[in-house]
Design a protein around this motif. Structure first.
Motif, short mmCIF file in Angstrom:
data_model
loop_
_atom_site.label_atom_id
_atom_site.label_comp_id
_atom_site.label_asym_id
_atom_site.label_seq_id
_atom_site.Cartn_x
_atom_site.Cartn_y
_atom_site.Cartn_z
N SER A 1 -4.30 -4.61 -9.69
CA SER A 1 -4.40 -5.48 -10.85
C SER A 1 -3.27 -5.21 -11.85
N ALA A 2 -2.98 -3.92 -12.06
CA ALA A 2 -1.91 -3.55 -13.00
C ALA A 2 -0.54 -3.98 -12.47
N ALA A 3 -0.32 -3.83 -11.17
CA ALA A 3 0.95 -4.24 -10.57
C ALA A 3 1.15 -5.75 -10.69
N ALA B 1 9.52 -3.87 -6.58
CA ALA B 1 8.34 -3.59 -5.76
C ALA B 1 7.49 -2.52 -6.43
N ILE B 2 6.19 -2.56 -6.14
CA ILE B 2 5.25 -1.57 -6.65
C ILE B 2 4.31 -1.18 -5.52
N SER B 3 4.11 0.11 -5.33
CA SER B 3 3.14 0.59 -4.34
C SER B 3 1.81 0.88 -5.04
N ILE B 4 0.71 0.48 -4.40
CA ILE B 4 -0.62 0.66 -4.99
C ILE B 4 -1.56 1.29 -3.96
N SER B 5 -2.68 1.82 -4.45
CA SER B 5 -3.67 2.36 -3.52
C SER B 5 -5.10 2.07 -3.95
N THR B 6 -5.28 1.45 -5.13
CA THR B 6 -6.62 1.14 -5.63
C THR B 6 -6.67 -0.27 -6.21
N PRO B 7 -7.86 -0.84 -6.36
CA PRO B 7 -7.98 -2.16 -7.00
C PRO B 7 -7.38 -2.19 -8.40
N GLY C 1 0.80 -1.22 0.00
CA GLY C 1 0.00 0.00 0.00
C GLY C 1 0.84 1.27 0.00
N PRO C 2 0.19 2.43 0.12
CA PRO C 2 0.88 3.72 -0.07
C PRO C 2 1.75 4.20 1.08
N LYS D 1 8.50 5.34 5.61
CA LYS D 1 9.39 5.15 6.76
C LYS D 1 10.32 3.94 6.58
N PHE D 2 10.21 3.26 5.45
CA PHE D 2 10.92 2.00 5.27
C PHE D 2 11.88 2.10 4.10
N GLN D 3 13.16 2.20 4.44
CA GLN D 3 14.19 2.37 3.42
C GLN D 3 14.19 1.23 2.41
N GLU D 4 14.00 0.00 2.90
CA GLU D 4 14.05 -1.15 2.01
C GLU D 4 12.92 -1.11 0.97
N ALA D 5 11.76 -0.59 1.37
CA ALA D 5 10.64 -0.48 0.43
C ALA D 5 10.98 0.50 -0.68
#
Length: 410
Positions: free
Chosen positions: A372-374, A362-368, A344-345, A349-353
């Motif tokens: 799906s695209a990720a 990695a891909i951050s998402i916030s919607t369905p 999620g978005p 606070k996480f350097q590794e992310a």
């Protein structure tokens, strides 16, 4: 400022007492600290020196574990005391065999700190990541007990770096040495005239790499997965699960040959029932294990604690929960097995992310739609898996750097 800090600790205790009437974690928090000094005195000999490791919770324990266990291997005769602030750490690791005693940390009052330090008689104290307690740090400093912070991480918005943060900076002055995760942390500490710091990285890399080299075999999980591609959602919260349910429904509708494993962060009966109702046809792990047979279901719900770090060995893509709340959970456990990750978005606070996103792992998402695209992108991107694995591999070695320094104090 000290009076305000003490008032805050007292208020926190009062709020916990109220919350314990309807919150199980608050109840455990208070129950675990009841008659605690008597319990410690029966387990620990105050005339013997101990090495004290303190962890906020289970995640920090796993983070500091490579240092703890390597130190124990180097000094097998040394006795170790472990403390946790949170029930989610203590309740799972209270029987940890590598320590002379595992306890809750008493609330940070001057009286508690003096008595606790007297009882465990620490030779050195090692705190992990970001636990700062004024009275404990002050008592250790007065008694000339070396205090170290490992895998520390600092951010500009913390009180230490504000013009009015003198009280909080005084806590840092009690620390003998800081081992931090990133260059920003080094610069921030230097900006307030703290130079006893080095960039050592994150000890979690050592832990997750070690786990990936020899994971526990889980036959029921292996049978469930078979030859299918597997999407693993780990440490999920309700908002994560809503999104994942939509993705699962779409992929099953499209007859894509994927199986899905969901390991929620909370495994209370009510929450497990919510997930079961959310995703039709889901199978619970305990049922799968009892009947000892392959399931026709394509979705498996993990309804116990402690398996997730080994389950990732059976996966191809991982979703890490928590990114719609306080922050994402452990991405490195999945990355160590070469799984690209989605979350999620709330990951700032996480350097590794941030590193994994930069590397395309990695891909951050916030919607369905974004989820799906990720999923579609990572499903087709063969380089993402290698990037995840390589990132963990090159970051190993923090624990050995810390141990080399600590030898002079033991």
């Amino acid at each position: 400022m000290l009076w305000l800090y003490n008032f805050g600790i007292s208020l926190y205790k009062l709020l916990l007492q109220v919350a314990s009437l309807f919150n199980s974690k608050a109840k455990l928090f208070l129950k675990g600290r009841k008659n605690l000094f008597h319990t410690i005195s029966k387990r620990i000999n105050p005339s013997e020196k101990h090495i004290w490791f303190h962890f906020a919770s289970l995640g920090e324990f796993e983070q500091g574990r490579p240092v703890l266990e390597n130190l124990k291997e180097i000094y097998p005769d040394k006795k170790i005391v472990i403390t946790f602030f949170s029930p989610s750490g203590y309740e799972i690791r209270k029987d940890y065999a590598g320590a002379a005693g595992v306890f809750y940390l008493p609330l940070d009052t001057k009286k508690n700190a003096e008595e606790f330090v007297r009882l465990i008689n620490p030779e050195i104290a090692i705190f992990t990541k970001y636990e700062f307690w004024y009275h404990y740090f002050s008592v250790l400093h007065r008694h000339n007990v070396p205090l170290f912070l490992i895998s520390g991480i600092f951010r500009p918005n913390q009180l230490f770096f504000k013009w009015y943060g003198g009280f909080y900076r005084s806590m840092l002055e009690c620390v003998n040495y800081f081992f931090v995760q990133n260059e920003e942390s080094v610069r921030l500490l230097n900006s307030i005239n703290i130079d006893n710091v080095s960039l050592s990285g994150d000890t979690r890399f050592d832990r997750v790499a070690e786990n990936a080299q020899s994971p526990k075999h889980l036959q029921a999980i292996a049978d469930f997965c078979g030859s299918s591609k597997v999407f693993i959602a780990g440490s999920t919260w309700p908002q994560d699960e809503q999104l994942i349910a939509m993705l699962i429904a779409m992929l099953i509708r499209e007859n894509q040959d994927w199986k899905f494993i969901i390991a929620p962060h909370e495994i209370g009966a009510a929450h497990l029932d919510e997930i079961t109702n959310l995703i039709p046809g889901i199978t619970r792990y305990t049922r799968l294990e009892v009947i000892n047979t392959d399931s026709n279901s394509r979705v498996l719900l993990i309804d116990n604690i402690g398996m997730l770090s080994s389950i990732y060995q059976y996966g191809d893509i991982a979703y890490i929960g928590g990114g719609f709340g306080a922050g994402i959970h452990n991405t490195l456990e999945a990355a160590a097995f070469g799984l690209p990750v989605i979350f999620g978005p709330k990951y700032d606070k996480f350097q590794e992310a941030k590193d994994l996103i930069r590397l395309g792992a990695a891909i951050s998402i916030s919607t369905p739609t974004a989820l799906s695209a990720a999923f579609a992108k990572l499903q087709q991107d063969n380089s993402a898996s290698a990037a995840a694995w390589n990132y963990v591999d090159i970051k190993k070695g923090s624990a050995q750097q810390i141990l080399k320094y600590l030898k002079d104090f033991i």
